[in-house]
Scaffold this motif. Sequence first.
Motif, PDB file in Angstrom:
ATOM      1  N   UNK A 189      31.651  47.021  29.539  1.00  8.46           N
ATOM      2  CA  UNK A 189      32.169  45.937  29.241  1.00  8.46           C
ATOM      3  C   UNK A 189      33.832  45.730  29.137  1.00  8.46           C
ATOM      4  N   UNK A 190      34.209  46.712  28.285  1.00  7.35           N
ATOM      5  CA  UNK A 190      35.614  47.045  28.029  1.00  7.35           C
ATOM      6  C   UNK A 190      36.507  46.981  29.249  1.00  7.35           C
ATOM      7  N   UNK A 191      36.091  47.690  30.352  1.00  7.41           N
ATOM      8  CA  UNK A 191      36.816  47.901  31.592  1.00  7.41           C
ATOM      9  C   UNK A 191      37.043  46.397  32.196  1.00  7.41           C
ATOM     10  N   UNK A 192      35.808  45.786  32.162  1.00 13.51           N
ATOM     11  CA  UNK A 192      35.889  44.605  32.788  1.00 13.51           C
ATOM     12  C   UNK A 192      36.930  43.518  31.998  1.00 13.51           C
ATOM     13  N   UNK A 193      36.566  43.334  30.890  1.00 11.75           N
ATOM     14  CA  UNK A 193      37.595  42.519  30.122  1.00 11.75           C
ATOM     15  C   UNK A 193      39.157  43.026  30.258  1.00 11.75           C
ATOM     16  N   UNK A 194      39.552  44.399  30.343  1.00 13.23           N
ATOM     17  CA  UNK A 194      40.579  44.769  30.338  1.00 13.23           C
ATOM     18  C   UNK A 194      41.173  44.213  31.923  1.00 13.23           C
ATOM     19  N   UNK A 195      40.230  44.279  33.011  1.00 16.86           N
ATOM     20  CA  UNK A 195      40.654  43.978  34.201  1.00 16.86           C
ATOM     21  C   UNK A 195      41.044  42.474  34.250  1.00 16.86           C
ATOM     22  N   UNK A 196      40.180  41.794  33.510  1.00 14.23           N
ATOM     23  CA  UNK A 196      40.502  40.398  33.534  1.00 14.23           C
ATOM     24  C   UNK A 196      41.867  40.022  32.917  1.00 14.23           C
ATOM     25  N   UNK A 197      42.255  40.468  31.725  1.00 19.49           N
ATOM     26  CA  UNK A 197      43.713  40.455  31.266  1.00 19.49           C
ATOM     27  C   UNK A 197      44.675  41.141  32.395  1.00 19.49           C
ATOM     28  N   UNK A 198      44.465  42.019  32.780  1.00 21.83           N
ATOM     29  CA  UNK A 198      45.484  42.716  33.770  1.00 21.83           C
ATOM     30  C   UNK A 198      45.458  41.666  34.992  1.00 21.83           C
ATOM     31  N   UNK A 199      44.480  41.162  35.413  1.00 20.85           N
ATOM     32  CA  UNK A 199      44.525  40.239  36.712  1.00 20.85           C
ATOM     33  C   UNK A 199      45.382  38.959  36.185  1.00 20.85           C
TER      34      UNK A 199
END
Length: 201
Positions: A58-68
Amino acid sequence: MLLMRKKETSEEKSVKLVAYTIILYISSFFVPFVIVASFQSLVYFSRSQWFFATPFSAYITFMAGMFYIAVVFTIFLIFRQKWDGNNFKIITGLLLLISIPAFYFSLTNYYYLDDKGVHYNSLMSVNEKEYKWENVHTVHIVYRNHQGTVSNYQYKFELNNGSIITLPYDDKFAENVGRIEDKIQQFGITVKDNFKNPVLD
């Protein structure tokens, strides 16, 4: 004079966007842990739960969204002068919208245990699934050999239909092992382990 002001306004917007982009890159490494945990504790936590946990996915996915989003902003800043126009802005806006599912699924990715059973909402699932204790056929206790030390690693709950729910053995889980063992005895659930042949790390 009007053109000068318009130019200055455009430059100010660019400077602000650069600042926002940099902030997104940096904050993507720690903000997800605050936002996801806070949101889930407010929306999903209940006193009836033995414990509530958020998978690292969940944290990695949210992080990926922000990075994207930061990457999209970067591309916009690089090519905005060359491809300046409404079409480019519309395409950029559409690209930003693609990040929405990442935030949604990360916020709804969690699991918890209670008197009824195991409740799990996987990363790509929309609805929470309940796996009742009476439907658990076997509990597989997975041990890991880490640098010569054997310790608990995972608990796998195998249901009557053959599906398996895997939960990590962490501090929250360890605090509730007694309750899980009570349910195992209550429903006559089979317990298996790999203590003699642990997973090598």
